[in-house]
Design a protein around this motif. Structure first.
Motif, PDB file in Angstrom:
ATOM      1  N   LYS A  38     -15.628 -50.771 104.506  1.00 25.64           N
ATOM      2  CA  LYS A  38     -16.306 -50.157 103.373  1.00 25.64           C
ATOM      3  C   LYS A  38     -15.337 -49.338 102.522  1.00 25.64           C
ATOM      4  CE  LYS A  38     -20.978 -49.722 105.276  1.00 25.64           C
ATOM      5  NZ  LYS A  38     -22.123 -48.801 105.512  1.00 25.64           N
ATOM      6  N   THR A  39     -15.637 -49.294 101.233  1.00 27.42           N
ATOM      7  CA  THR A  39     -14.867 -48.434 100.333  1.00 27.42           C
ATOM      8  C   THR A  39     -15.244 -46.982 100.582  1.00 27.42           C
ATOM      9  OG1 THR A  39     -14.721 -50.139  98.622  1.00 27.42           O
ATOM     10  CG2 THR A  39     -14.457 -47.849  97.923  1.00 27.42           C
ATOM     11  N   LYS A  40     -14.234 -46.148 100.779  1.00 16.96           N
ATOM     12  CA  LYS A  40     -14.476 -44.739 101.086  1.00 16.96           C
ATOM     13  C   LYS A  40     -14.363 -43.903  99.810  1.00 16.96           C
ATOM     14  CE  LYS A  40     -12.796 -45.138 105.828  1.00 16.96           C
ATOM     15  NZ  LYS A  40     -11.832 -44.633 106.829  1.00 16.96           N
ATOM     16  N   ILE A  41     -15.454 -43.232  99.483  1.00 18.59           N
ATOM     17  CA  ILE A  41     -15.518 -42.436  98.255  1.00 18.59           C
ATOM     18  C   ILE A  41     -15.495 -40.949  98.595  1.00 18.59           C
ATOM     19  CG2 ILE A  41     -16.952 -41.796  96.279  1.00 18.59           C
ATOM     20  CD1 ILE A  41     -18.001 -44.613  96.187  1.00 18.59           C
ATOM     21  N   LEU A  42     -14.639 -40.221  97.906  1.00 17.39           N
ATOM     22  CA  LEU A  42     -14.645 -38.766  97.962  1.00 17.39           C
ATOM     23  C   LEU A  42     -15.503 -38.266  96.810  1.00 17.39           C
ATOM     24  CD1 LEU A  42     -11.608 -36.390  98.351  1.00 17.39           C
ATOM     25  CD2 LEU A  42     -13.195 -36.093  96.459  1.00 17.39           C
ATOM     26  N   LEU A  43     -16.559 -37.535  97.122  1.00 18.75           N
ATOM     27  CA  LEU A  43     -17.463 -37.010  96.094  1.00 18.75           C
ATOM     28  C   LEU A  43     -17.400 -35.492  96.098  1.00 18.75           C
ATOM     29  CD1 LEU A  43     -19.753 -37.221  93.997  1.00 18.75           C
ATOM     30  CD2 LEU A  43     -21.374 -37.336  95.914  1.00 18.75           C
TER      31      LEU A  43
ATOM     32  N   LYS B  96      -0.972 -34.578  92.662  1.00 25.73           N
ATOM     33  CA  LYS B  96       0.352 -34.068  93.049  1.00 25.73           C
ATOM     34  C   LYS B  96       0.734 -34.567  94.436  1.00 25.73           C
ATOM     35  CE  LYS B  96       3.016 -29.798  93.585  1.00 25.73           C
ATOM     36  NZ  LYS B  96       2.984 -28.311  93.526  1.00 25.73           N
ATOM     37  N   GLU B  97      -0.253 -34.664  95.314  1.00 31.14           N
ATOM     38  CA  GLU B  97      -0.009 -35.122  96.685  1.00 31.14           C
ATOM     39  C   GLU B  97      -0.215 -36.626  96.845  1.00 31.14           C
ATOM     40  OE1 GLU B  97       1.116 -33.250  99.166  1.00 31.14           O
ATOM     41  OE2 GLU B  97       1.185 -31.480  97.875  1.00 31.14           O
ATOM     42  N   LYS B  98      -1.185 -37.167  96.087  1.00 32.58           N
ATOM     43  CA  LYS B  98      -1.545 -38.579  96.208  1.00 32.58           C
ATOM     44  C   LYS B  98      -1.388 -39.248  94.846  1.00 32.58           C
ATOM     45  CE  LYS B  98      -2.847 -37.502 100.373  1.00 32.58           C
ATOM     46  NZ  LYS B  98      -2.069 -37.916 101.563  1.00 32.58           N
ATOM     47  N   ASN B  99      -0.163 -39.587  94.513  1.00 34.99           N
ATOM     48  CA  ASN B  99       0.128 -40.137  93.192  1.00 34.99           C
ATOM     49  C   ASN B  99      -0.658 -41.421  92.952  1.00 34.99           C
ATOM     50  OD1 ASN B  99       1.468 -40.262  90.717  1.00 34.99           O
ATOM     51  ND2 ASN B  99       3.066 -41.586  91.545  1.00 34.99           N
TER      52      ASN B  99
ATOM     53  N   ILE C 163     -11.560 -29.910 100.149  1.00 30.90           N
ATOM     54  CA  ILE C 163     -10.773 -31.097  99.817  1.00 30.90           C
ATOM     55  C   ILE C 163      -9.287 -30.763  99.796  1.00 30.90           C
ATOM     56  CG2 ILE C 163     -10.330 -32.838  98.032  1.00 30.90           C
ATOM     57  CD1 ILE C 163     -13.278 -32.490  97.186  1.00 30.90           C
ATOM     58  N   VAL C 164      -8.955 -29.602  99.239  1.00 34.01           N
ATOM     59  CA  VAL C 164      -7.554 -29.173  99.184  1.00 34.01           C
ATOM     60  C   VAL C 164      -6.964 -29.107 100.582  1.00 34.01           C
ATOM     61  CG1 VAL C 164      -5.987 -27.322  98.490  1.00 34.01           C
ATOM     62  CG2 VAL C 164      -7.957 -27.890  97.050  1.00 34.01           C
ATOM     63  N   CYS C 165      -7.757 -28.642 101.542  1.00 29.66           N
ATOM     64  CA  CYS C 165      -7.293 -28.526 102.935  1.00 29.66           C
ATOM     65  C   CYS C 165      -7.006 -29.891 103.558  1.00 29.66           C
ATOM     66  CB  CYS C 165      -8.321 -27.781 103.784  1.00 29.66           C
ATOM     67  SG  CYS C 165      -8.567 -26.055 103.293  1.00 29.66           S
TER      68      CYS C 165
ATOM     69  N   PHE D   5      -6.708 -37.440 104.667  1.00 29.94           N
ATOM     70  CA  PHE D   5      -7.149 -37.847 103.336  1.00 29.94           C
ATOM     71  C   PHE D   5      -7.081 -39.362 103.253  1.00 29.94           C
ATOM     72  CE2 PHE D   5      -7.018 -38.466  98.768  1.00 29.94           C
ATOM     73  CZ  PHE D   5      -7.852 -37.482  98.293  1.00 29.94           C
ATOM     74  N   HIS D   6      -8.190 -40.022 103.589  1.00 30.33           N
ATOM     75  CA  HIS D   6      -8.193 -41.481 103.636  1.00 30.33           C
ATOM     76  C   HIS D   6      -9.338 -42.019 102.776  1.00 30.33           C
ATOM     77  CE1 HIS D   6      -5.237 -41.246 106.813  1.00 30.33           C
ATOM     78  NE2 HIS D   6      -6.046 -40.486 107.533  1.00 30.33           N
ATOM     79  N   PHE D   7      -9.186 -41.857 101.480  1.00 29.59           N
ATOM     80  CA  PHE D   7     -10.212 -42.309 100.551  1.00 29.59           C
ATOM     81  C   PHE D   7      -9.627 -43.355  99.609  1.00 29.59           C
ATOM     82  CE2 PHE D   7     -11.145 -37.873 101.649  1.00 29.59           C
ATOM     83  CZ  PHE D   7     -12.426 -38.009 102.169  1.00 29.59           C
ATOM     84  N   HIS D   8     -10.516 -44.167  99.050  1.00 30.38           N
ATOM     85  CA  HIS D   8     -10.082 -45.187  98.098  1.00 30.38           C
ATOM     86  C   HIS D   8     -10.254 -44.741  96.646  1.00 30.38           C
ATOM     87  CE1 HIS D   8     -11.145 -47.657 101.748  1.00 30.38           C
ATOM     88  NE2 HIS D   8      -9.927 -48.091 101.478  1.00 30.38           N
ATOM     89  N   ILE D   9     -11.166 -43.809  96.419  1.00 33.54           N
ATOM     90  CA  ILE D   9     -11.444 -43.332  95.060  1.00 33.54           C
ATOM     91  C   ILE D   9     -12.126 -41.975  95.133  1.00 33.54           C
ATOM     92  CG2 ILE D   9     -13.680 -44.519  94.952  1.00 33.54           C
ATOM     93  CD1 ILE D   9     -13.153 -44.980  91.943  1.00 33.54           C
ATOM     94  N   GLY D  10     -11.912 -41.139  94.122  1.00 32.80           N
ATOM     95  CA  GLY D  10     -12.547 -39.832  94.065  1.00 32.80           C
ATOM     96  C   GLY D  10     -13.452 -39.708  92.854  1.00 32.80           C
TER      97      GLY D  10
END
Length: 227
Positions: free
Chosen positions: A2-7, A71-74, A38-40, A46-51
């Protein structure tokens, strides 16, 4: 898989509705009401496909959060949710590197379509290196190389450059670019296109042979010396 979404959405009612709808569409959604959480995660899990980020949040607004993530996940794909239609919001998001934005309250089906389109654009492609004048363009790494220095493009910048290359040496209508890449055509998307065109001109400034000329009210004429 499944696609993992950060909301990131601080409104409990809207966040719950959005999460449930996206899960019905077979997405895996991790919902954060507090953006500090999220910052933490950025340096650890941090294993998401889209935010999907709401702009107006307490403690950390969506724009600031996006900057921290990128800055962390270009080149991490991001879509902004905004309750406002003000031009400054939309242009700010584009300058940060967002792939898209949608105004609240949004149509769930439209949101899902935008998510799928972003994911389709950001899927890894076979490595292709294109010689453009004095530059080399690595389409997979999104890297534009020149003896004077390298530039890392955003997903949207890559797609726009590939579209221009496809119609190299011809007159390209603004409406065609907006319909094919932005899939909508209004004042705000028109302004965002101008922002991206200006960026590409800046990136290619070290080779005067490369031209991206605006044709007022029509579109653009491009000349990329390809070898």
């Amino acid at each position: 898989m499944k696609t993992k979404i950060l909301l990131a959405e601080d409104d409990p009612d809207f966040g719950m509705i959005l999460k449930q709808y996206l899960e019905l569409e077979d997405f895996e959604v991790t919902w954060f009401q507090n953006p500090e959480e999220i910052v933490c995660l950025l340096s650890t899990d941090f294993h998401f496909h889209i935010g999907i980020l709401d702009i107006m949040m307490p403690s950390i607004d969506g724009f600031s959060l996006a900057k921290m993530i990128l800055k962390e996940k270009n080149n991490f794909p991001l879509l902004f949710l905004t309750a406002k239609n003000q031009k400054i919001d939309r242009l700010m998001g584009l300058k940060i590197g967002a792939d898209d934005y949608i105004a609240k309250p949004c149509d769930p089906e439209e949101l899902v379509l935008r998510i799928k389109n972003i994911l389709k654009r950001t899927q890894p492609n076979a490595t292709v290196k294109i010689k453009i004048g004095d530059y080399y363009f690595d389409t997979e790494k999104l890297l534009l190389s020149h003896p004077e220095g390298n530039v890392r493009l955003t997903i949207r910048e890559r797609e726009l450059l590939l579209y221009l290359l496809k119609y190299n040496g011809t007159m390209i209508k603004r409406d065609d670019i907006l319909d094919n890449l932005w899939e909508t055509n209004d004042y705000f998307t028109g302004r965002s296109l101008d922002v991206f065109i200006s960026r590409l001109r800046k990136y290619f400034m070290n080779d005067p042979q490369i031209k991206i000329q605006s044709l007022r009210g029509i579109g653009f004429e491009v000349d990329f010396p390809l070898t």
